[in-house]
Design an enzyme around this catalytic site. Structure first.
Site, PDB file in Angstrom:
ATOM      1  N   LEU A 188       0.864  -1.173   0.000  1.00 56.80           N
ATOM      2  CA  LEU A 188       0.000   0.000   0.000  1.00 56.80           C
ATOM      3  C   LEU A 188       0.900   1.223   0.000  1.00 56.80           C
ATOM      4  O   LEU A 188       1.978   1.208   0.604  1.00 56.80           O
ATOM      5  CB  LEU A 188      -0.890   0.026   1.252  1.00 56.80           C
ATOM      6  N   ASP A 189       0.474   2.280  -0.679  1.00 54.25           N
ATOM      7  CA  ASP A 189       1.249   3.514  -0.649  1.00 54.25           C
ATOM      8  C   ASP A 189       1.392   4.004   0.787  1.00 54.25           C
ATOM      9  O   ASP A 189       0.565   3.687   1.657  1.00 54.25           O
ATOM     10  CB  ASP A 189       0.558   4.605  -1.482  1.00 54.25           C
ATOM     11  N   LYS A 190       2.412   4.796   1.024  1.00 56.42           N
ATOM     12  CA  LYS A 190       2.711   5.294   2.367  1.00 56.42           C
ATOM     13  C   LYS A 190       1.482   5.861   3.062  1.00 56.42           C
ATOM     14  O   LYS A 190       1.219   5.561   4.239  1.00 56.42           O
ATOM     15  CB  LYS A 190       3.802   6.366   2.275  1.00 56.42           C
ATOM     16  N   THR A 204      -1.772   5.522   2.166  1.00 55.38           N
ATOM     17  CA  THR A 204      -3.006   4.752   2.020  1.00 55.38           C
ATOM     18  C   THR A 204      -3.128   3.849   3.238  1.00 55.38           C
ATOM     19  O   THR A 204      -2.168   3.193   3.633  1.00 55.38           O
ATOM     20  CB  THR A 204      -2.982   3.900   0.736  1.00 55.38           C
ATOM     21  N   ARG A 219      -5.531   5.730  -7.810  1.00 51.14           N
ATOM     22  CA  ARG A 219      -5.246   7.163  -7.881  1.00 51.14           C
ATOM     23  C   ARG A 219      -5.147   7.630  -9.340  1.00 51.14           C
ATOM     24  O   ARG A 219      -5.676   8.680  -9.716  1.00 51.14           O
ATOM     25  CB  ARG A 219      -3.956   7.468  -7.120  1.00 51.14           C
TER      26      ARG A 219
END
Length: 329
Positions: A141-143, A145, A240
């Site tokens: 997961l992105d930082k 998210t 996104r």
């Protein structure tokens, strides 16, 4: 010891004295820090550009003066330290671990984040993952998210989970708040690849990898929409990028959202919340999969974090204050 992918960005101008030389020979002289075999691999993989055009022919003859750019990745063996970092553990057994990741926590060490990551926390909580590639991390997961992630605690478990992920047999559902009012759900089927000029960004590109996102409307507001999304593929920044492609970027997205969009006549509370929402409003809300050992179908849910709940509360109040009839949108 784990393997980490390091992005390599190299640029240069072919010296005039390399007139008539092959591309692989020229690169070996221009970038001596990398082996000839490595440079040839990058050429064949389409990672080398001459004057902005991809060249995958090692024997391509050069004239001198051409601008060269290499955009590639390198597998690097890295030793990471175990750190006592709290993990919100949703489920754990001998084979897998499911966590609810908070915002502002990087999954894997990289440039600018050498420690203090999920991986460092895993090495402390379950030291055995040091013997599993990527410390058992199956997907990221992105930082900023939030939400659910599964980690494999053994090599066999990781092998099964990676295979299931590639076969699209792991279900991942997200919740997001986007700018603009969307009237209905749908499917985004648009390939995603590295942005042509912004190398840290992704974009919808014809030459990209297939990417499919399903979405439905959960709640509409005066100038925003609460969505439920399901990934069919798992490209970097997929939700996104796809939402921005539809011109409905995620609230707070620093990379794809642009400046905060403030609806007309927004109250002070609304303005403060929108301007102060410092991350993309995206949460991995549900994760479902076949257990890699027992084969049992398992599913977990994670409630929306407090910042997204507060965002929805203020959006509801704004919509009510302006007397908007959402059925007409």
């Amino acid at each position: 010891m784990t393997t980490q992918q390091e992005h390599v960005e190299l640029q240069g101008i072919v010296p005039d004295h390399l007139f008539g030389k092959r591309l692989d020979q020229a690169l070996a002289e221009m970038f001596p820090d990398y082996s000839r075999s490595r440079l040839k691999e990058w050429i064949l993989a389409g990672n080398v550009e001459i004057a902005g055009n991809v060249c995958d022919k090692p024997r391509e003859k050069l004239l001198g003066g051409e601008p060269i750019a290499i955009h590639a990745t390198l597998d690097v063996q890295v030793s990471h330290k175990a750190q006592d970092i709290d993990l919100d553990i949703v489920y754990e057994d001998d084979d897998i671990l499911v966590i609810n990741k908070p915002a502002d926590l990087v999954v894997h060490p990289g440039a600018g984040n050498s420690d203090g990551t999920v991986l460092n926390a895993l090495l402390k909580h379950a030291p055995g993952v040091a013997n599993v590639p990527r410390a058992g991390i199956v997907h990221r997961l992105d930082k900023d998210t939030t939400g659910l992630m599964v980690i494999a605690k053994t090599v066999p478990a990781q092998t099964h989970l990676v295979e299931d992920l590639q076969a699209r047999e792991i279900s991942r559902e997200y919740e997001a708040v986007v700018c603009g009012t969307m009237v209905a759900g749908g499917i985004v089927d648009a390939p995603i690849g590295r942005h042509a000029t912004k190398r840290t960004s992704m974009a919808v590109r014809e030459t990209g990898k297939p990417a499919v996102t399903h979405y439905r409307v959960k709640e509409k507001f005066r100038a925003h929409t609460h969505l439920r999304l399901k990934l069919e593929t798992g490209r970097t920044h997929q939700i996104r990028v796809h939402m921005a492609h539809l011109r409905h970027p995620l609230v707070g997205d620093p990379l794809y959202g642009g400046r905060p969009r403030l609806p007309k006549a927004a109250g002070d509370d609304m303005v403060q919340v929108l301007r102060g929402f410092g991350r993309q409003a995206l949460h991995a809300a549900q994760l479902s999969l076949h257990h890699p050992v027992s084969g049992e179908w398992m599913s977990w849910q994670a409630p929306l974090p407090a910042d997204m709940q507060s965002l929805l509360t203020i959006l509801r109040a704004d919509t009510k204050e302006h007397g908007v009839d959402l059925d007409t949108l």
